[in-house]
Design a protein around this motif. Structure first.
Motif, PDB file in Angstrom:
ATOM      1  N   GLU A 432       0.824  -1.212   0.000  1.00  0.00           N
ATOM      2  CA  GLU A 432       0.000   0.000   0.000  1.00  0.00           C
ATOM      3  C   GLU A 432       0.854   1.255   0.000  1.00  0.00           C
ATOM      4  OE1 GLU A 432      -3.705   2.010   2.486  1.00  0.00           O
ATOM      5  OE2 GLU A 432      -3.050  -0.031   2.920  1.00  0.00           O
ATOM      6  N   GLN A 444      -5.114   5.611   6.378  1.00  0.00           N
ATOM      7  CA  GLN A 444      -4.650   4.511   7.219  1.00  0.00           C
ATOM      8  C   GLN A 444      -4.484   5.038   8.636  1.00  0.00           C
ATOM      9  OE1 GLN A 444      -0.761   2.775   6.387  1.00  0.00           O
ATOM     10  NE2 GLN A 444      -1.635   0.735   6.651  1.00  0.00           N
ATOM     11  N   SER A 445      -5.231   4.471   9.551  1.00  0.00           N
ATOM     12  CA  SER A 445      -5.225   4.953  10.925  1.00  0.00           C
ATOM     13  C   SER A 445      -3.935   4.566  11.638  1.00  0.00           C
ATOM     14  CB  SER A 445      -6.420   4.386  11.681  1.00  0.00           C
ATOM     15  OG  SER A 445      -6.285   2.979  11.833  1.00  0.00           O
ATOM     16  N   GLU A 447      -3.844   2.984  14.342  1.00  0.00           N
ATOM     17  CA  GLU A 447      -4.025   1.604  14.786  1.00  0.00           C
ATOM     18  C   GLU A 447      -3.649   0.612  13.690  1.00  0.00           C
ATOM     19  OE1 GLU A 447      -7.518  -1.333  16.625  1.00  0.00           O
ATOM     20  OE2 GLU A 447      -7.973   0.753  16.103  1.00  0.00           O
ATOM     21  N   GLU A 448      -4.041   0.924  12.434  1.00  0.00           N
ATOM     22  CA  GLU A 448      -3.686   0.051  11.309  1.00  0.00           C
ATOM     23  C   GLU A 448      -2.176   0.021  11.107  1.00  0.00           C
ATOM     24  OE1 GLU A 448      -7.577   0.325   8.396  1.00  0.00           O
ATOM     25  OE2 GLU A 448      -6.161   2.004   8.429  1.00  0.00           O
ATOM     26  N   LYS A 449      -1.532   1.192  11.242  1.00  0.00           N
ATOM     27  CA  LYS A 449      -0.073   1.238  11.107  1.00  0.00           C
ATOM     28  C   LYS A 449       0.603   0.416  12.200  1.00  0.00           C
ATOM     29  CE  LYS A 449       0.135   5.831   8.985  1.00  0.00           C
ATOM     30  NZ  LYS A 449       0.639   7.219   9.132  1.00  0.00           N
ATOM     31  N   MET A 451      -0.664  -2.177  13.803  1.00  0.00           N
ATOM     32  CA  MET A 451      -0.868  -3.598  13.516  1.00  0.00           C
ATOM     33  C   MET A 451       0.091  -4.067  12.433  1.00  0.00           C
ATOM     34  SD  MET A 451      -5.031  -3.851  13.610  1.00  0.00           S
ATOM     35  CE  MET A 451      -4.998  -5.535  12.983  1.00  0.00           C
ATOM     36  N   MET A 452       0.286  -3.211  11.417  1.00  0.00           N
ATOM     37  CA  MET A 452       1.194  -3.557  10.321  1.00  0.00           C
ATOM     38  C   MET A 452       2.628  -3.707  10.842  1.00  0.00           C
ATOM     39  SD  MET A 452       1.854  -1.254   6.942  1.00  0.00           S
ATOM     40  CE  MET A 452       3.255  -1.518   5.857  1.00  0.00           C
TER      41      MET A 452
END
Length: 742
Positions: A432, A444-445, A447-449, A451-452
């Motif tokens: 992405e 991209q939040s 939180e998503e970062k 988790m990644m």
């Protein structure tokens, strides 16, 4: 036989010796000039009429109902399928009325590994629970006890709508299968059922099981016994291993299948196997029951040609690359038990594919199958009605594998490259970021970062840099050995493309440079990239490792898209092909290809002739183990066994005719991966051995059965009893067994 976990993974995913000395025969050694064809992995409903009469003629004394009955306790209820996680495992059998299960050491390998710790390495030192409270729960293991096998073909076909296309019919059959399973299990959480296509979809068998979810480790010999000979001896004969372990099944106090609870109690099976402590002889009747994994005998010459020239070569290269990387990590003797289990599995799989490929070449398997297809073609053409029914079958199969062959090698290699290289896996996390253009609105939040980044760190923590370098180097070299038009396009950006010694050196230098700079190998660089503000116009360009990984990802997707097209031709043609073959040979008993359902095979104790002038006797002894002793893994006889042998004049009733202790024996039973841990029974249904392997010369029989070479390797039950009685003093377990002596 080690459990082959990789043989059918790709199909399911895509579709929806140094110590192997020979024994020389003297004139007084009686051995058969040829081997009888004991091929056949028989389903339980087939044990009627002609098949049972044949087994009875060979010496079987049990009645049909004593072997299999869906109303009364029978032999088949003593056999267990052992599942490890969501994958296949092997076979076990109940040998006491307290849920004690006998299986292979290598089937229980993950259990022994999970029970071990830094202070207690049960792989190296072995394990014995002195009391019931000492038995160790093993996560991920479940026991499936077979209940019934029912032919439900008519039930399925009667529910089908009329005038459906093949694809529509296939989709409706899947819906009907699920309906029948729900009707059968009636929401009973302890009962599960599976419906399998047999004979390429010409018949359907429902297999039901009672599930046990609390499995515990009870007794495992030290690895020097349980894995004597290690990977070197795997698939080889003569063997001198004590490949056995005891587990126990537990249930709740009300008999339901709960996961581990301290108050759970031993499961009480309907049927347990008696154990025979007696001498074995060449020609003795032998019977196995177990869960063979996968065979491919009913496929066409076009399938065999594809396997030989497109599948086997790249599988060997992929598994070799992965094993080379694992071998750079510390050995199991250094306490790295997780790597030991993975290395053992991969080494076994690689040796399997090597043996299959060599068997295809040595015995001209594809050519023999082609000659069979020629006979099938002539049989079809000799009758107008048959020609109408089967006339296009071979043409359609040829067309199918022509499509599969266009990208099959690329697909298999790219699939396993992505499975085996954590670097290639990590690349997709950054897709992405690197695919964002200046006009994109990236949402991209935090939180998503997070988790990644967390997932990236987990991958990074799980890999060994030295191992990953080797794996990736050898995988990239394997891609270079593909035909020129099938190599990764990005390949030519970095290398000259020629698979030479110079290229291997160039690859090593390239990977060493990239590992010091790539975002895929550096958690700090990955963190900076993931948490930086997106500004595509200023974003750093992808590094070379990412570009290569991305290209391999694209190769996999493109080759998969092309490969799956062949199934629309293959599946209906394969079904009709098997139907025609059975019609062409109506007088024969036909066994179905194995699919991890309960099967019976019958044979006899017999050696074999691996090459001109050499005959392998069917028994090995403790003296042979001592002869292999090198005092280092994997040929290290434990001191307690050496000491016992030196101090004892005999082996307390476990000896052979000449006073030597029997260890392993050969038989002509037809088995394959999944049969690991299958009980070997005599004509009275008494346990005489434990199947653990096949021989390297005979493993090609997964595709094309060769009776003169295919053999089952088993641990003599007397060796197991001897270890329990005289060496490890497992009196508590011996008291549970029902032992019948001569």
């Amino acid at each position: 036989m080690k459990s082959i976990l990789f043989g059918c993974i790709i199909s399911c995913f895509i579709l929806f010796t140094a110590c192997s000395t020979h024994q020389t025969v003297t004139e007084s050694d009686p051995f058969p000039p040829s081997s009888p064809d004991h091929s056949g992995m028989w389903l339980m409903p087939q044990l009627q009429g002609e098949l049972y009469e044949l087994l009875n003629e060979r010496g079987l004394t049990l009645t049909e109902d004593e072997i299999y009955s869906n109303t009364e306790p029978s032999l088949h209820r003593a056999i267990t399928r052992i599942n490890i996680g969501n994958e296949g495992g092997g076979t076990g059998s109940f040998v006491s009325d307290q849920g004690l299960i006998l299986t292979n050491h290598h089937v229980a390998y993950d259990a022994i590994t999970s029970a071990s710790s830094t202070d207690h390495n049960y792989l190296i030192n072995g394990f014995y629970a002195q009391t019931a409270k000492d038995e160790i729960p093993v996560p991920g293991y479940t026991v499936h006890i077979p209940l019934e096998q029912i032919d439900i073909t008519n039930e399925i076909t009667s529910r089908l709508d009329s005038e459906l296309t093949y694809q529509e019919e296939a989709e409706q059959i899947e819906v009907i299968k699920q309906q029948l399973i729900e009707e059968y299990t009636t929401d009973d959480a302890d009962i599960t059922a599976e419906i399998d296509d047999i004979w390429s979809g010409n018949r359907y068998i429902l297999s039901s099981y009672q599930i046990i979810r609390d499995v515990r480790l009870v007794y495992a010999p030290e690895e020097a016994i349980g894995k004597f000979g290690g990977d070197i001896d795997n698939w080889m004969w003569p063997r001198h291993t004590g490949d056995f372990t005891f587990l126990r099944a537990y249930v709740s106090q009300d008999g339901t299948a709960q996961e581990y609870q301290p108050q759970n109690v031993p499961y009480q099976p309907d049927y347990t196997l008696p154990i025979k402590n007696g001498l074995l002889n060449p020609g003795d009747f032998t019977m196995t029951l177990g869960f063979p994994g996968t065979t491919y005998r009913q496929e066409s010459s076009y399938a065999f040609d594809f396997y030989e020239h497109r599948q086997f070569p790249v599988l060997e290269k992929a598994f070799r690359a992965y094993l080379n990387g694992l071998e750079s990590v510390s050995s199991p003797q250094d306490g790295n038990t997780e790597v030991a289990a993975e290395k053992a599995s991969i080494a076994n799989t690689l040796k399997y594919y090597n043996g299959i490929r060599e068997g295809f070449e040595k015995h001209n398997i594809t050519q023999q199958k082609s000659q069979f297809d020629d006979r099938f073609y002539e049989w079809v053409k000799s009758d107008s009605l048959r020609n109408l029914k089967y006339g296009r079958v071979l043409q359609q199969l040829e067309q199918s594998y022509s499509i599969a062959g266009q990208t099959g090698d690329v697909l298999y290699l790219s699939f396993y490259a992505l499975q085996f290289s954590k670097i290639l896996q990590a690349a997709s996390l950054f897709d992405e970021i690197y695919s964002t253009s200046p006009d994109d609105e990236v949402q991209q939040s935090d939180e998503e970062k997070l988790m990644m980044y967390d997932f990236f760190r987990q991958l990074h923590q799980a890999y060994n840099p030295d191992s990953e370098r080797i794996i990736l180097r050898d995988l990239l070299f394997a891609f270079a050995e593909l035909p020129e038009d099938r190599r990764p396009l990005i390949y030519y950006r970095f290398f000259d493309g020629a698979a030479t010694d110079e290229l291997q050196h160039e690859l090593q230098q390239f990977i060493d440079r990239q590992f010091s700079t790539s975002v895929l190998t550096d958690t700090s660089a990955a963190r900076d990239l993931i948490f930086s503000e997106y500004n595509p116009s200023e974003q750093s360009r992808p590094d070379s490792l990412y570009l290569i990984a991305n290209d391999i990802h694209e190769m996999f997707e493109q080759s998969r898209e092309n490969y799956v097209r062949h199934f629309r031709y293959l599946l209906p043609a394969q079904k009709r092909y098997v139907e025609g073959v059975q019609e062409m040979n109506p007088e024969n008993l036909h066994h179905a290809d194995a699919n991890f359902t309960l099967r019976l095979s019958a044979g006899e104790i017999m050696g074999y002739k691996p090459e001109d002038g050499v005959y392998n006797l069917p028994f090995t002894t403790l003296s042979g183990m001592f002869a292999k002793n090198r005092d280092e893994f994997p040929f290290s006889v434990p001191e307690k066994l050496t000491t016992y042998s030196a101090n004892q004049a005999d082996f307390s009733g476990y000896e052979n005719y000449d006073g030597d202790l029997m260890l392993n024996f050969l038989s002509t039973n037809d088995i394959t991966g999944g049969n690991s841990g299958s009980p070997v029974l005599n004509r009275h249904g008494e346990l005489i051995g434990l199947a653990f392997d096949g021989n390297i010369e005979g493993i090609v029989s997964d595709y094309f059965f060769i009776p003169q070479l295919s053999r089952t390797l088993s641990v003599d039950i007397r060796f197991i009893l001897f270890m329990m009685d005289e060496i490890d003093n497992t009196d508590r377990l011996l008291d549970e067994l029902r032992i019948i002596s001569d």
